[in-house]
Scaffold this motif. Structure first.
Motif, PDB file in Angstrom:
ATOM      1  N   GLY A   1      -5.486  -0.154  -9.915  1.00 21.04           N
ATOM      2  CA  GLY A   1      -4.650  -0.309  -8.735  1.00 21.04           C
ATOM      3  C   GLY A   1      -4.779   0.890  -7.818  1.00 21.04           C
ATOM      4  N   SER A   2      -4.286   0.762  -6.610  1.00 20.68           N
ATOM      5  CA  SER A   2      -4.351   1.832  -5.623  1.00 20.68           C
ATOM      6  C   SER A   2      -3.214   2.814  -5.815  1.00 20.68           C
ATOM      7  CB  SER A   2      -4.275   1.258  -4.204  1.00 20.68           C
ATOM      8  OG  SER A   2      -4.136   2.292  -3.248  1.00 20.68           O
ATOM      9  N   PHE A   3      -3.529   4.111  -5.795  1.00 24.15           N
ATOM     10  CA  PHE A   3      -2.452   5.102  -5.896  1.00 24.15           C
ATOM     11  C   PHE A   3      -1.710   5.273  -4.565  1.00 24.15           C
ATOM     12  CE2 PHE A   3      -6.372   8.033  -5.970  1.00 24.15           C
ATOM     13  CZ  PHE A   3      -6.452   8.149  -4.597  1.00 24.15           C
ATOM     14  N   TYR A   4      -2.056   4.466  -3.555  1.00 19.61           N
ATOM     15  CA  TYR A   4      -1.263   4.413  -2.334  1.00 19.61           C
ATOM     16  C   TYR A   4      -0.195   3.335  -2.452  1.00 19.61           C
ATOM     17  CZ  TYR A   4      -4.860   7.446  -0.434  1.00 19.61           C
ATOM     18  OH  TYR A   4      -5.719   8.501  -0.222  1.00 19.61           O
ATOM     19  N   GLY A   5       0.296   3.178  -3.655  1.00 18.77           N
ATOM     20  CA  GLY A   5       1.396   2.282  -3.972  1.00 18.77           C
ATOM     21  C   GLY A   5       1.933   2.678  -5.338  1.00 18.77           C
ATOM     22  N   ARG A   6       3.033   2.061  -5.767  1.00 19.17           N
ATOM     23  CA  ARG A   6       3.608   2.375  -7.069  1.00 19.17           C
ATOM     24  C   ARG A   6       2.700   1.859  -8.183  1.00 19.17           C
ATOM     25  NH1 ARG A   6       9.052   3.161  -7.836  1.00 19.17           N
ATOM     26  NH2 ARG A   6       8.413   3.345 -10.024  1.00 19.17           N
ATOM     27  N   LEU A   7       2.547   2.679  -9.223  1.00 14.81           N
ATOM     28  CA  LEU A   7       1.715   2.334 -10.364  1.00 14.81           C
ATOM     29  C   LEU A   7       2.465   2.412 -11.691  1.00 14.81           C
ATOM     30  CD1 LEU A   7      -1.474   4.386  -9.399  1.00 14.81           C
ATOM     31  CD2 LEU A   7      -1.354   1.888  -9.501  1.00 14.81           C
TER      32      LEU A   7
END
Length: 380
Positions: free
Chosen positions: A140-146
């Motif tokens: 997933g993108s770390f420009y969002g919650r992970l």
């Protein structure tokens, strides 16, 4: 360009794979190790952090882990540091939950198949008293919650945060083909609107990154980030743009030979931004969740294995140029193939190798790396 689905380092173990062409990134990890060690030491020594809040377990995340030998390199170093801290303080080793994150196109399979041997090596080195620890993949993108709220105690990222979540919208595809003609990134010939578009996208992305990590980290948690940057206030300075300018030159050579359409080059722009320390500091301060403990820059030669470079009688510009072209191919091939198709890649990087080699004959270009060590503030 859908960066989330397109961007990934070359997987596998072939000649052009990231696994075989990541010496620059390994150098960055090595340079950041003392700063990570300092951050973990402070994490353990803080009366408000380890002793009171996470005696039983630690959550650790490596964001932008990629694949190959570097993937577990920093994790191994972190495990060593934690083991040393526990022995020094006479503490039982906590359980470690280790998260390896990258975009969905990353070669997670190679990582997973390497884990049994890795576990065995750690057991032989540390013994049964250390751990337990658990390694999982988080695409997933770390420009969002992970991750869940307040679940992370130490976050590491190396050579990932210069990648943007998207090409700046004003420059993406045909809409931006007239704005940055002949370039694939910021360059001296780029108009101010292009430079502003890149800065705006970086500011939006990095602010989002900090906000997401703020939700996921415990108070007193530490974060060490390394990424390509620049010392100059000029975003088109050679220290950050020259490597891509030479690739643009190779693409434009292919246009002049009728191998690529000019519009194809004009409509291609990279999703990357190399910030200055001042830009990074300003965003950390404005987001407000973190204290800055260190903010440093250092340079490394384009060919990190050539220690003496032009001072050495053994220096071979063609050999070094081939190395540079190969690791740039490992990094950029997925982006280029998605836009231009795969048929041009071999010819493109042959031209690129020749162009880079010519430059290395005359000068010694370097990358500027930026390292920042942060502490999550107490929740208000």
């Amino acid at each position: 360009m859908e960066v989330l689905s397109v961007l990934h380092m070359n997987g596998g173990i072939e000649e052009s794979s990231y696994a075989n062409n990541s010496a620059i990134q390994r150098k960055a990890i090595s340079k950041a190790e003392p700063i990570a060690e300092e951050a973990i030491h402070e994490l353990f020594s803080s009366s408000n952090s380890y002793n009171n809040k996470f005696r039983e377990s630690l959550g650790i995340a490596d964001l932008g882990c990629s694949s190959g030998p570097n993937t577990l390199l920093m994790i191994s170093k972190i495990i060593d540091i934690i083991n040393g801290e526990c022995r020094h303080l006479g503490l039982k080793s906590p359980e470690l939950q280790i998260f390896l994150n990258d975009l969905p196109g990353n070669d997670f399979n190679t990582i997973f198949t390497s884990l049994p041997d890795y576990y065995q090596r750690v057991r032989e080195k540390k013994g049964d008293d250390f751990g337990p620890y658990f390694i999982v993949g988080v695409p997933g993108s770390f420009y969002g919650r992970l991750f869940p709220s307040r679940s992370l105690h130490f976050v590491h990222s190396s050579y990932s945060l210069m990648w943007l979540s998207q090409v700046p919208p004003a420059l993406d595809g045909k809409r931006g083909s007239a704005l940055n003609k002949g370039n694939i990134y910021m360059a001296k010939t780029s108009p101010p609107v292009v430079l502003k578009a890149y800065l705006d996208q970086f500011q939006k992305d990095f602010f989002t990154f900090l906000s997401c990590r703020s939700e996921e980290m415990v108070a007193g948690g530490r974060m060490v980030l390394t990424f390509l940057g620049r010392k100059s206030s000029d975003p088109t300075s050679k220290e950050c743009c020259f490597i891509w300018e030479l690739l643009a030159n190779a693409l434009n050579d292919m246009v002049s030979q009728g191998l690529i359409e000019e519009e194809k080059v004009d409509s291609f722009n990279l999703p990357q931004y190399t910030p200055s320390p001042e830009e990074v500091k300003s965003l950390v301060v404005s987001e407000g969740s973190f204290l800055i403990h260190r903010l440093e820059t250092y340079t490394v030669s384009w060919d990190p294995q050539d220690k003496l470079h032009h001072q050495s009688l053994a220096f071979n510009a063609l050999k070094s140029g081939a190395k540079v072209a190969m690791y740039m191919r490992a990094v950029a091939e997925s982006l280029l193939t998605s836009h231009f198709g795969g048929a041009i890649i071999d010819d493109l990087f042959q031209k690129y190798k020749d162009t880079v080699s010519e430059k290395l004959e005359r000068e010694e270009p370097t990358f500027t790396n930026l390292v920042i060590s942060l502490e999550k503030k107490a929740d208000i």
